[in-house]
Design an enzyme around this catalytic site. Structure first.
Site, PDB file in Angstrom:
ATOM      1  N   GLY A  11      91.800  74.395  39.605  1.00 12.29           N
ATOM      2  CA  GLY A  11      91.845  75.601  40.451  1.00 12.29           C
ATOM      3  C   GLY A  11      92.348  75.230  41.842  1.00 12.29           C
ATOM      4  NE  ARG A  21     102.500  68.869  58.418  1.00 13.09           N
ATOM      5  CZ  ARG A  21     101.760  68.427  59.424  1.00 13.09           C
ATOM      6  NH1 ARG A  21     100.526  68.006  59.205  1.00 13.09           N
ATOM      7  NH2 ARG A  21     102.262  68.386  60.643  1.00 13.09           N
ATOM      8  CB  ALA A  22      97.845  64.487  55.724  1.00 11.68           C
ATOM      9  NE  ARG A  25     105.978  65.357  57.911  1.00  9.18           N
ATOM     10  CZ  ARG A  25     106.067  66.553  58.476  1.00  9.18           C
ATOM     11  NH1 ARG A  25     105.220  66.908  59.410  1.00  9.18           N
ATOM     12  NH2 ARG A  25     107.033  67.371  58.120  1.00  9.18           N
ATOM     13  NE  ARG A  72      91.482  75.312  35.407  1.00 11.72           N
ATOM     14  CZ  ARG A  72      91.372  76.250  36.351  1.00 11.72           C
ATOM     15  NH1 ARG A  72      92.101  77.328  36.295  1.00 11.72           N
ATOM     16  NH2 ARG A  72      90.516  76.097  37.333  1.00 11.72           N
ATOM     17  CG  ASP A 103      83.757  69.541  38.249  1.00  9.10           C
ATOM     18  OD1 ASP A 103      84.748  70.290  38.120  1.00  9.10           O
ATOM     19  OD2 ASP A 103      82.621  69.846  37.836  1.00  9.10           O
ATOM     20  CB  THR A 125      86.735  72.980  44.017  1.00 10.73           C
ATOM     21  OG1 THR A 125      86.088  74.153  43.518  1.00 10.73           O
ATOM     22  CG2 THR A 125      85.660  71.997  44.446  1.00 10.73           C
ATOM     23  CG  ASP A 127      83.587  76.931  42.481  1.00 10.85           C
ATOM     24  OD1 ASP A 127      83.934  78.004  43.017  1.00 10.85           O
ATOM     25  OD2 ASP A 127      83.715  76.703  41.270  1.00 10.85           O
ATOM     26  CG  ASP A 129      81.537  72.663  41.983  1.00 10.01           C
ATOM     27  OD1 ASP A 129      82.505  72.151  42.585  1.00 10.01           O
ATOM     28  OD2 ASP A 129      81.634  73.166  40.857  1.00 10.01           O
ATOM     29  CE  LYS A 154      77.352  94.140  57.632  1.00 11.05           C
ATOM     30  NZ  LYS A 154      76.711  92.936  58.171  1.00 11.05           N
ATOM     31  NE  ARG A 171      84.682  77.117  37.068  1.00 10.29           N
ATOM     32  CZ  ARG A 171      85.597  76.202  36.779  1.00 10.29           C
ATOM     33  NH1 ARG A 171      85.982  76.042  35.535  1.00 10.29           N
ATOM     34  NH2 ARG A 171      86.121  75.454  37.717  1.00 10.29           N
ATOM     35  CD  GLU A 187      71.971  94.311  54.635  1.00 11.24           C
ATOM     36  OE1 GLU A 187      73.053  94.357  54.021  1.00 11.24           O
ATOM     37  OE2 GLU A 187      71.891  94.249  55.880  1.00 11.24           O
ATOM     38  CD  GLU A 222      83.211  83.102  39.127  1.00 21.43           C
ATOM     39  OE1 GLU A 222      83.886  83.882  38.455  1.00 21.43           O
ATOM     40  OE2 GLU A 222      83.651  82.028  39.563  1.00 21.43           O
ATOM     41  CG  HIS A 249      92.157  84.568  41.097  1.00 21.72           C
ATOM     42  ND1 HIS A 249      91.568  85.341  40.139  1.00 21.72           N
ATOM     43  CD2 HIS A 249      92.148  83.294  40.628  1.00 21.72           C
ATOM     44  CE1 HIS A 249      91.238  84.584  39.103  1.00 21.72           C
ATOM     45  NE2 HIS A 249      91.575  83.333  39.376  1.00 21.72           N
TER      46      HIS A 249
HETATM   47  P1  ADP Z   1      89.025  71.456  38.358  1.00 24.82           P
HETATM   48  O1  ADP Z   1      89.689  70.175  38.649  1.00 24.82           O
HETATM   49  O2  ADP Z   1      89.298  72.503  39.398  1.00 24.82           O
HETATM   50  O3  ADP Z   1      87.542  71.298  38.047  1.00 24.82           O
HETATM   51  P2  ADP Z   1      89.558  71.786  35.503  1.00 24.82           P
HETATM   52  O4  ADP Z   1      88.158  71.544  35.082  1.00 24.82           O
HETATM   53  O5  ADP Z   1      90.296  72.881  34.836  1.00 24.82           O
HETATM   54  O6  ADP Z   1      89.699  72.102  37.062  1.00 24.82           O
HETATM   55  O7  ADP Z   1      90.341  70.401  35.310  1.00 24.82           O
HETATM   56  C1  ADP Z   1      91.699  70.286  35.659  1.00 24.82           C
HETATM   57  C2  ADP Z   1      92.394  69.362  34.698  1.00 24.82           C
HETATM   58  O8  ADP Z   1      91.802  68.051  34.762  1.00 24.82           O
HETATM   59  C3  ADP Z   1      92.293  69.754  33.233  1.00 24.82           C
HETATM   60  O9  ADP Z   1      93.231  70.710  32.861  1.00 24.82           O
HETATM   61  C4  ADP Z   1      92.556  68.427  32.540  1.00 24.82           C
HETATM   62  O10 ADP Z   1      93.922  68.128  32.502  1.00 24.82           O
HETATM   63  C5  ADP Z   1      91.858  67.452  33.472  1.00 24.82           C
HETATM   64  N1  ADP Z   1      90.486  67.236  32.959  1.00 24.82           N
HETATM   65  C6  ADP Z   1      89.420  68.048  33.073  1.00 24.82           C
HETATM   66  N2  ADP Z   1      88.345  67.559  32.428  1.00 24.82           N
HETATM   67  C7  ADP Z   1      88.764  66.402  31.864  1.00 24.82           C
HETATM   68  C8  ADP Z   1      88.136  65.410  31.022  1.00 24.82           C
HETATM   69  N3  ADP Z   1      86.850  65.524  30.658  1.00 24.82           N
HETATM   70  N4  ADP Z   1      88.870  64.358  30.632  1.00 24.82           N
HETATM   71  C9  ADP Z   1      90.167  64.229  31.005  1.00 24.82           C
HETATM   72  N5  ADP Z   1      90.804  65.132  31.778  1.00 24.82           N
HETATM   73  C10 ADP Z   1      90.128  66.189  32.204  1.00 24.82           C
HETATM   74  O1  F6P Z   2      88.204  76.864  41.582  1.00 20.66           O
HETATM   75  C1  F6P Z   2      86.959  77.201  41.005  1.00 20.66           C
HETATM   76  C2  F6P Z   2      87.007  78.617  40.599  1.00 20.66           C
HETATM   77  O2  F6P Z   2      87.438  79.277  41.741  1.00 20.66           O
HETATM   78  C3  F6P Z   2      85.734  79.246  40.052  1.00 20.66           C
HETATM   79  O3  F6P Z   2      84.846  79.685  41.029  1.00 20.66           O
HETATM   80  C4  F6P Z   2      86.266  80.342  39.179  1.00 20.66           C
HETATM   81  O4  F6P Z   2      85.402  80.712  38.170  1.00 20.66           O
HETATM   82  C5  F6P Z   2      87.489  79.710  38.601  1.00 20.66           C
HETATM   83  O5  F6P Z   2      87.959  78.805  39.574  1.00 20.66           O
HETATM   84  C6  F6P Z   2      88.541  80.670  38.160  1.00 20.66           C
HETATM   85  O6  F6P Z   2      89.754  79.990  38.037  1.00 20.66           O
HETATM   86  P1  F6P Z   2      90.981  80.434  37.108  1.00 20.66           P
HETATM   87  O7  F6P Z   2      91.070  81.916  37.125  1.00 20.66           O
HETATM   88  O8  F6P Z   2      92.134  79.762  37.739  1.00 20.66           O
HETATM   89  O9  F6P Z   2      90.671  79.912  35.759  1.00 20.66           O
END
Ligand code: ADP
Ligand code: F6P
Length: 318
Positions: A11, A21-22, A25, A72, A103, A125, A127, A129, A154, A171, A187, A222, A249
């Protein structure tokens, strides 16, 4: 270390461009060659690389999204795909790779590292997280966008004496909803980490309305529920009109905030420096204002907990 590459994956989040960029350069100034990999891991498998020059990253510091594109990539999740990626990185004589993403992307980066590729990760990200950093790239920009949107809502909520149920991303994590709730004076905030009681929230909103506070904002992450579900359950309890906004988005794009521009620039530089120092298998993070490196294994094995003090603060401010 002569030639490095950088990719953005998963995402997207605002600040990825500032980071590319950083890194570009800083690498060029240090005498390295740097390639951009298009569409995250897909770009390795498709051998879709571009040469990054100083000019290639002009005028992107402020822009959301990522000029390297993101995707992805299911193939990279397989052992065969990973093996192919390693062979391609070797074939192109890429000595080090920077992975900017969430992650999932960092999990992929760790696999490359364990198979002998030098990799440094950068957390990105909205999130927030990812363990090992106080803030990931894009969180601050998203919070600003969400808060501006709520400020607008508001105005109309108060004209029409309505309650607005606003759904934000997250998520599995309520950080965005909680922090935006504090920043916008919501609130109620409904997040996955904390059990909520809709009867209590309904009573509280009804009492406020009776006491003359005739509009309110309820923020829903969500990962906890949907705005539609909350509206269905709350509408009859609070006794006045409700409306829904799902920010979707919209909250993931937008001009990068000053905080994210600086954080992304610091992370980009730190990642190149780490590779030049022969480090690998680590992620850049912001700890107490300083940029530190943490091993992927520690980052990925630890769940980032919601800041309890932030939760307490939100409760005091209603
Ligand atoms: P984010 O990096 O935002 O958490 P995703 O979970 O969709 O987004 O992961 C992005 C990409 O990283 C995936 O499409 C895949 O190519 C790679 N990836 C995710 N999980 C794994 C995994 N368990 N092992 C190897 N590659 C992974
Ligand atoms: O980048 C994380 C996130 O923004 C989540 O909060 C959300 O559920 C998800 O990505 C949606 O991503 P996409 O629509 O690209 O699958």
């Amino acid at each position: 270390m002569k030639k490095i590459a950088i990719l953005t994956s998963g995402g997207d989040s605002s600040g990825m461009n500032a980071c590319v960029r950083a890194a570009t350069r800083y690498a060029l100034n240090a005498g390295l060659e740097i390639l951009g990999v298009m569409r995250g891991y897909s770009g390795i498998l498709d051998e879709d690389f571009i040469n990054l020059e100083s000019k290639s990253v002009s005028n992107i510091l402020q822009r959301g999204g990522t000029i390297l594109l993101s995707s992805r990539c299911e193939e990279f999740k397989t052992e065969k795909g990973q093996h192919k990626a390693i062979e391609i990185l070797k074939k192109h004589q890429i000595d080090g790779l920077i992975v900017v993403g969430g992650d999932g992307s960092l999990t992929g980066a760790n696999i490359l590292h364990k198979n002998g590729i030098k990799v440094i990760g950068i957390p990105a990200t909205i999130d927030n997280d990812i363990y090992g950093t106080d803030m990931a790239i894009g969180v601050d920009t998203s919070l600003n966008i969400i808060t501006n949107a709520i400020d607008c809502i508001k105005d109309t909520a108060s004209s029409h004496e309505r309650a607005f149920i606003i759904e934000v991303m997250g998520r599995h994590c309520g950080y965005l909803a909680l922090a935006a709730g504090i920043a916008s004076g919501a609130e109620a905030v409904i997040i996955p980490e904390f059990q909520y009681d809709l009867d209590k929230i309904g009573d509280m909103l009804y009492k406020r309305f009776r006491d003359g506070k005739r509009n309110s904002i309820i923020l829903v992450a969500e990962g906890a529920s949907s705005a539609y579900e909350i509206q269905r359950k709350l509408q009859s309890k609070i006794g006045y009109e409700t409306r829904i906004t799902v920010l979707g988005h919209y909250q993931r794009g937008g001009n990068t905030s000053v905080f994210d521009r600086i954080l992304s620039s610091r992370f980009g530089r730190a990642a190149v420096e780490a590779l030049m120092n022969n480090r690998s298998g680590e992620m850049t993070g912001l700890w107490d204002g300083k940029i530190e490196l943490m091993p992927f294994d520690a980052v990925l094995a630890t769940k980032k907990l919601l800041d309890f003090k932030l939760l307490q603060l939100a409760k005091f401010l209603v």
